[in-house]
Motif scaffolding. Structure first.
Motif, PDB file in Angstrom:
ATOM      1  N   ASN A   1      -4.883   3.331  -2.621  1.00 51.38           N
ATOM      2  CA  ASN A   1      -3.844   2.623  -1.841  1.00 51.38           C
ATOM      3  C   ASN A   1      -3.622   0.978  -2.076  1.00 51.38           C
ATOM      4  O   ASN A   1      -2.563   0.435  -2.000  1.00 51.38           O
ATOM      5  CB  ASN A   1      -4.220   2.772  -0.506  1.00 51.38           C
TER       6      ASN A   1
ATOM      7  N   ASN B   1      -0.436   0.516  -4.215  1.00 49.35           N
ATOM      8  CA  ASN B   1       0.782   0.778  -3.860  1.00 49.35           C
ATOM      9  C   ASN B   1       1.695  -0.256  -3.685  1.00 49.35           C
ATOM     10  O   ASN B   1       1.972  -0.475  -2.748  1.00 49.35           O
ATOM     11  CB  ASN B   1       0.463   1.639  -2.565  1.00 49.35           C
ATOM     12  N   THR B   2       1.930  -0.665  -4.894  1.00 43.38           N
ATOM     13  CA  THR B   2       3.072  -1.850  -4.860  1.00 43.38           C
ATOM     14  C   THR B   2       4.214  -1.530  -5.728  1.00 43.38           C
ATOM     15  O   THR B   2       3.932  -0.703  -6.883  1.00 43.38           O
ATOM     16  CB  THR B   2       2.340  -3.080  -5.260  1.00 43.38           C
TER      17      THR B   2
ATOM     18  N   ASP C   1       7.721   9.728  -7.579  1.00 41.58           N
ATOM     19  CA  ASP C   1       7.011   9.501  -6.549  1.00 41.58           C
ATOM     20  C   ASP C   1       5.601  10.081  -6.646  1.00 41.58           C
ATOM     21  O   ASP C   1       4.579   9.443  -6.765  1.00 41.58           O
ATOM     22  CB  ASP C   1       7.548   9.865  -5.122  1.00 41.58           C
TER      23      ASP C   1
ATOM     24  N   LYS D   1      -5.918   4.255   6.848  1.00 38.89           N
ATOM     25  CA  LYS D   1      -5.066   3.594   7.390  1.00 38.89           C
ATOM     26  C   LYS D   1      -3.653   3.801   6.316  1.00 38.89           C
ATOM     27  O   LYS D   1      -3.766   3.611   5.236  1.00 38.89           O
ATOM     28  CB  LYS D   1      -4.876   2.247   7.549  1.00 38.89           C
ATOM     29  N   THR D   2      -2.482   4.326   6.787  1.00 36.60           N
ATOM     30  CA  THR D   2      -1.271   4.614   5.990  1.00 36.60           C
ATOM     31  C   THR D   2      -0.811   3.366   5.192  1.00 36.60           C
ATOM     32  O   THR D   2      -0.878   2.283   5.643  1.00 36.60           O
ATOM     33  CB  THR D   2      -0.095   4.813   6.853  1.00 36.60           C
ATOM     34  N   SER D   3      -0.737   3.559   3.911  1.00 37.64           N
ATOM     35  CA  SER D   3      -0.364   2.181   2.937  1.00 37.64           C
ATOM     36  C   SER D   3       1.072   2.223   2.755  1.00 37.64           C
ATOM     37  O   SER D   3       1.491   3.263   2.216  1.00 37.64           O
ATOM     38  CB  SER D   3      -1.410   2.546   1.952  1.00 37.64           C
ATOM     39  N   LYS D   4       1.691   1.267   3.135  1.00 41.19           N
ATOM     40  CA  LYS D   4       2.891   0.979   2.786  1.00 41.19           C
ATOM     41  C   LYS D   4       3.289   0.367   1.650  1.00 41.19           C
ATOM     42  O   LYS D   4       2.501  -0.419   1.113  1.00 41.19           O
ATOM     43  CB  LYS D   4       3.809   0.211   3.733  1.00 41.19           C
ATOM     44  N   LEU D   5       4.505   0.770   0.884  1.00 39.71           N
ATOM     45  CA  LEU D   5       4.749   0.294  -0.574  1.00 39.71           C
ATOM     46  C   LEU D   5       5.170  -1.418  -0.567  1.00 39.71           C
ATOM     47  O   LEU D   5       6.038  -1.644   0.499  1.00 39.71           O
ATOM     48  CB  LEU D   5       5.831   0.957  -1.097  1.00 39.71           C
ATOM     49  N   THR D   6       4.590  -1.992  -1.039  1.00 40.55           N
ATOM     50  CA  THR D   6       4.603  -3.498  -0.786  1.00 40.55           C
ATOM     51  C   THR D   6       5.164  -4.100  -2.397  1.00 40.55           C
ATOM     52  O   THR D   6       5.103  -3.305  -3.074  1.00 40.55           O
ATOM     53  CB  THR D   6       3.464  -4.298  -0.544  1.00 40.55           C
TER      54      THR D   6
ATOM     55  N   ARG E   1      11.032  -4.856  -4.908  1.00 40.48           N
ATOM     56  CA  ARG E   1      11.622  -3.585  -5.343  1.00 40.48           C
ATOM     57  C   ARG E   1      12.237  -4.109  -6.700  1.00 40.48           C
ATOM     58  O   ARG E   1      12.739  -5.161  -6.937  1.00 40.48           O
ATOM     59  CB  ARG E   1      12.601  -3.237  -4.400  1.00 40.48           C
TER      60      ARG E   1
END
Length: 351
Positions: free
Chosen positions: A239, A242-243, A259, A323-328, A331
């Motif tokens: 995670n 996850n960027t 993905d 903990k859920t990892s959001k794409l940071t 873009r």
């Protein structure tokens, strides 16, 4: 990188034929042409990686046999063993999973009953085949594969490996699924031990597939609750990548990355060990090229600890809470990657 490179070369070759108005070739024929070119160029390691990833069921006979023969003819014992052990490992993974499923669905099945199953006209690609026919066919398919491997080993005179394969042949023939190893490693898995396990198994492995075998053997010696800790650390570390910037790296290296492939990329980065992982995390351009010495995909690592847990306990591993990892990050657009990441694109010859 092997899969991406192979696909890219196949695309370039197809475009060249189209531009020169040459007769149409289906993709299987194009694959064979690129395969033969890689054999001529002695790109054995890359070709093995492509085969084992692209045919993870082990169903690669037509494509791999000319390569296998070439390795035998040229006395490339180590590459021959890496190819065939990988093929058989892929087949066995699916076989033992189906074995467990068959025992659950048909608890009264026996080896003798399986031997009597009629597999005439069996279609391995049909979803309408019964589980008995599927299993009976796969058993014979693996037996035939091991025997084929042994024939090459006899020509190459590797008596030690022949003995190992004869032993495996008896296990498959008699449906004697190996029993899980007893818990002998009493260590508690924290981040330090986690990285020690990864680094030690990478050090003794010839490639990512051999790494999975070695790592599995190590994890089998731990208590089941420690396997959950291992899995949690694996997810946590993956995670951290996850960027958008790390997704760009994966896309550039592989000449494309969806993905799912990005998920497999991130666990592969963990599998390379702590030093390499940190270099990838920091996008250290001075170290990246030497780190990416294989196709950066390792989907199987996602499930390894869970599979070992299930084998040791005969129960499913409870869900891991992370903990859920959001794409940071920022873009990017794939059409503008050379402008957005010029150094990375130049480093990996991405156009």
């Amino acid at each position: 990188m092997s899969y991406g490179k192979f696909q890219k070369e196949a695309g370039v070759y197809t475009n060249w034929r189209n531009k020169n108005n040459l007769p149409y070739l289906n993709y299987e024929k194009v694959e064979e042409i690129i395969r033969d070119k890689w054999i001529t160029d002695k790109r054995y390691k890359e070709l093995i990686a492509f085969i084992l990833e692209n045919w993870d069921s082990g169903n690669c006979d037509n494509f791999s046999r000319p390569f296998s023969k070439h390795l035998i003819d040229n006395k490339e014992l180590n590459f021959y063993k890496r190819l065939w052990k990988g093929i058989i490992r892929n087949r066995l993974d699916k076989f033992w999973n189906q074995y467990d499923y068959l025992r659950q669905e048909l608890p009264d099945f026996t080896l003798e009953k399986i031997k009597l199953v009629n597999i005439n006209g069996f279609n391995q690609f049909s979803s309408e085949e019964s589980i008995e026919r599927c299993f009976a066919w796969k058993r014979l398919y693996i037996i035939e594969g091991i025997n084929e491997f042994i024939k090459g080993l006899e020509i190459l005179k590797d008596s030690e490996e022949i003995a190992k394969q004869i032993s495996l042949l008896a296990i498959v023939s008699n449906l004697e699924k190996p029993k899980p190893k007893p818990t002998t490693d009493k260590r508690k898995i924290d981040e330090t031990i986690f990285w020690q396990i990864i680094d030690e198994n990478r050090k003794i492995s010839t490639d990512q597939f051999n790494f999975l075998d070695n790592l599995k053997s190590t994890l089998e010696t731990f208590h089941p609750k420690e396997l959950r800790k291992f899995d949690k650390l694996l997810i946590t570390k993956a995670n951290e990548l996850n960027t958008w910037e790390h997704w760009a790296l994966a896309y550039i290296v592989r000449s494309g990355c969806g993905d799912d492939e990005f998920d497999y990329f991130r666990v592969w980065a963990v599998s390379k060990g702590q030093t390499s992982f940190e270099a990838i995390k920091e996008l250290n351009e001075n170290q990246l090229l030497q780190i990416f010495d294989e196709d950066p995909q390792l989907e199987e690592l996602n499930y390894l600890a869970e599979q070992v847990y299930e084998t040791k306990t005969s129960d499913l591993m409870p869900p891991i809470r992370v903990k859920t990892s959001k794409l940071t990050g920022k873009r990017w657009d794939e059409d503008n990657l050379p402008q957005t990441f010029p150094t990375l694109c130049k480093l990996f010859n991405f156009e």
